[in-house]
Design a protein around this motif. Structure first.
Motif, mmCIF file in Angstrom:
data_model
loop_
_atom_site.group_PDB
_atom_site.id
_atom_site.type_symbol
_atom_site.label_atom_id
_atom_site.label_comp_id
_atom_site.label_asym_id
_atom_site.label_seq_id
_atom_site.Cartn_x
_atom_site.Cartn_y
_atom_site.Cartn_z
ATOM 1 N N ARG A 78 -52.273 39.709 3.176
ATOM 2 C CA ARG A 78 -53.078 39.682 1.946
ATOM 3 C C ARG A 78 -52.462 38.754 0.900
ATOM 4 N NH1 ARG A 78 -54.327 44.997 3.319
ATOM 5 N NH2 ARG A 78 -52.449 45.902 2.409
ATOM 6 N N ARG A 79 -51.121 38.819 0.758
ATOM 7 C CA ARG A 79 -50.459 37.933 -0.205
ATOM 8 C C ARG A 79 -50.608 36.475 0.203
ATOM 9 N NH1 ARG A 79 -45.123 39.891 0.308
ATOM 10 N NH2 ARG A 79 -45.584 42.060 0.650
ATOM 11 N N LEU A 80 -50.512 36.205 1.501
ATOM 12 C CA LEU A 80 -50.665 34.837 1.979
ATOM 13 C C LEU A 80 -52.075 34.318 1.717
ATOM 14 C CD1 LEU A 80 -49.361 32.471 3.491
ATOM 15 C CD2 LEU A 80 -50.141 33.526 5.616
ATOM 16 N N VAL A 81 -53.071 35.147 1.964
ATOM 17 C CA VAL A 81 -54.459 34.753 1.696
ATOM 18 C C VAL A 81 -54.662 34.517 0.204
ATOM 19 C CG1 VAL A 81 -56.844 35.595 1.711
ATOM 20 C CG2 VAL A 81 -55.436 35.823 3.752
ATOM 21 N N GLN A 82 -54.075 35.374 -0.622
ATOM 22 C CA GLN A 82 -54.200 35.213 -2.072
ATOM 23 C C GLN A 82 -53.553 33.900 -2.522
ATOM 24 O OE1 GLN A 82 -52.192 38.188 -4.421
ATOM 25 N NE2 GLN A 82 -53.712 38.044 -6.043
ATOM 26 N N ARG A 83 -52.371 33.594 -1.981
ATOM 27 C CA ARG A 83 -51.719 32.326 -2.315
ATOM 28 C C ARG A 83 -52.575 31.146 -1.870
ATOM 29 N NH1 ARG A 83 -46.081 31.581 0.001
ATOM 30 N NH2 ARG A 83 -46.437 29.551 -0.943
ATOM 31 N N TYR A 84 -53.171 31.249 -0.682
ATOM 32 C CA TYR A 84 -54.033 30.177 -0.185
ATOM 33 C C TYR A 84 -55.232 29.985 -1.114
ATOM 34 C CZ TYR A 84 -57.425 27.670 2.601
ATOM 35 O OH TYR A 84 -58.372 26.776 3.020
ATOM 36 N N GLU A 85 -55.845 31.094 -1.529
ATOM 37 C CA GLU A 85 -57.003 30.993 -2.422
ATOM 38 C C GLU A 85 -56.615 30.355 -3.758
ATOM 39 O OE1 GLU A 85 -58.355 35.015 -2.565
ATOM 40 O OE2 GLU A 85 -59.607 34.801 -0.783
ATOM 41 N N GLN A 86 -55.461 30.732 -4.294
ATOM 42 C CA GLN A 86 -54.997 30.128 -5.550
ATOM 43 C C GLN A 86 -54.749 28.638 -5.369
ATOM 44 O OE1 GLN A 86 -51.552 32.432 -6.521
ATOM 45 N NE2 GLN A 86 -52.718 34.089 -7.476
ATOM 46 N N LEU A 87 -54.110 28.284 -4.265
ATOM 47 C CA LEU A 87 -53.841 26.873 -3.990
ATOM 48 C C LEU A 87 -55.141 26.097 -3.816
ATOM 49 C CD1 LEU A 87 -51.784 24.650 -3.438
ATOM 50 C CD2 LEU A 87 -51.801 25.340 -1.038
ATOM 51 N N ALA A 88 -56.097 26.675 -3.121
ATOM 52 C CA ALA A 88 -57.389 26.015 -2.925
ATOM 53 C C ALA A 88 -58.104 25.823 -4.264
ATOM 54 C CB ALA A 88 -58.262 26.827 -1.969
ATOM 55 N N GLU A 89 -58.011 26.835 -5.132
ATOM 56 C CA GLU A 89 -58.644 26.734 -6.447
ATOM 57 C C GLU A 89 -57.973 25.641 -7.284
ATOM 58 O OE1 GLU A 89 -59.045 29.566 -10.359
ATOM 59 O OE2 GLU A 89 -59.223 30.507 -8.382
ATOM 60 N N LYS A 90 -56.640 25.619 -7.269
ATOM 61 C CA LYS A 90 -55.922 24.588 -8.022
ATOM 62 C C LYS A 90 -56.228 23.199 -7.471
ATOM 63 C CE LYS A 90 -52.056 27.459 -9.483
ATOM 64 N NZ LYS A 90 -50.601 27.690 -9.353
ATOM 65 N N THR A 91 -56.327 23.091 -6.150
ATOM 66 C CA THR A 91 -56.643 21.808 -5.535
ATOM 67 C C THR A 91 -58.038 21.349 -5.927
ATOM 68 O OG1 THR A 91 -55.204 22.327 -3.671
ATOM 69 C CG2 THR A 91 -56.820 20.600 -3.322
ATOM 70 N N MET A 92 -58.974 22.288 -5.935
ATOM 71 C CA MET A 92 -60.345 21.946 -6.322
ATOM 72 C C MET A 92 -60.383 21.487 -7.781
ATOM 73 S SD MET A 92 -63.378 21.612 -5.285
ATOM 74 C CE MET A 92 -64.094 22.680 -4.095
ATOM 75 N N ASP A 93 -59.665 22.181 -8.648
ATOM 76 C CA ASP A 93 -59.604 21.772 -10.057
ATOM 77 C C ASP A 93 -59.007 20.377 -10.192
ATOM 78 O OD1 ASP A 93 -60.693 24.206 -10.784
ATOM 79 O OD2 ASP A 93 -58.769 25.095 -11.402
ATOM 80 N N ALA A 94 -57.920 20.125 -9.454
ATOM 81 C CA ALA A 94 -57.283 18.813 -9.514
ATOM 82 C C ALA A 94 -58.232 17.730 -8.991
ATOM 83 C CB ALA A 94 -55.987 18.820 -8.704
ATOM 84 N N GLN A 95 -58.979 18.019 -7.943
ATOM 85 C CA GLN A 95 -59.930 17.047 -7.410
ATOM 86 C C GLN A 95 -61.026 16.758 -8.428
ATOM 87 O OE1 GLN A 95 -61.246 18.794 -3.722
ATOM 88 N NE2 GLN A 95 -59.652 17.790 -2.520
ATOM 89 N N GLN A 96 -61.495 17.808 -9.105
ATOM 90 C CA GLN A 96 -62.538 17.605 -10.116
ATOM 91 C C GLN A 96 -62.019 16.780 -11.287
ATOM 92 O OE1 GLN A 96 -63.786 21.600 -10.963
ATOM 93 N NE2 GLN A 96 -65.179 21.689 -9.210
ATOM 94 N N ARG A 97 -60.779 17.065 -11.724
ATOM 95 C CA ARG A 97 -60.199 16.281 -12.816
ATOM 96 C C ARG A 97 -59.999 14.828 -12.393
ATOM 97 N NH1 ARG A 97 -56.802 20.771 -13.290
ATOM 98 N NH2 ARG A 97 -55.099 19.588 -12.338
#
Length: 88
Positions: free
Chosen positions: A46-65
């Protein structure tokens, strides 16, 4: 000291009962450890999935910026090209 057959059977029954109880405790302990280990693995997953989701969200934000910055740079480059064409 001699034992009669009823006493021998009684002591064997007690020995079997004690053996059964010890076996039950040992099996219960192993099952508890196995369950705890599985719960720990599930929590780690669960922690690994949560970290992955956070990383994916940050990556998406960085791509949008980055896309927004690139669009702004293209707009500025087009404006500069237009200015340079009018100067020639």
């Amino acid at each position: 000291m001699t034992l009669s057959w009823p006493e021998v059977i009684f002591y064997l029954g007690v020995l079997l009962l004690v053996t059964f109880l010890i076996s039950t405790v040992v099996v219960g302990t192993f099952d508890a450890r196995k369950s705890r280990h599985q719960a720990d693995q599930a929590e780690e997953l669960r922690r690994l999935v949560q970290r992955y989701e956070q990383l994916a969200e940050k990556t998406m934000d960085a791509q949008q910026r980055t896309a927004a910055d690139l669009a702004e740079l293209r707009s500025r480059a087009a404006s500069i090209e237009q200015i340079l064409r009018t100067v020639e």
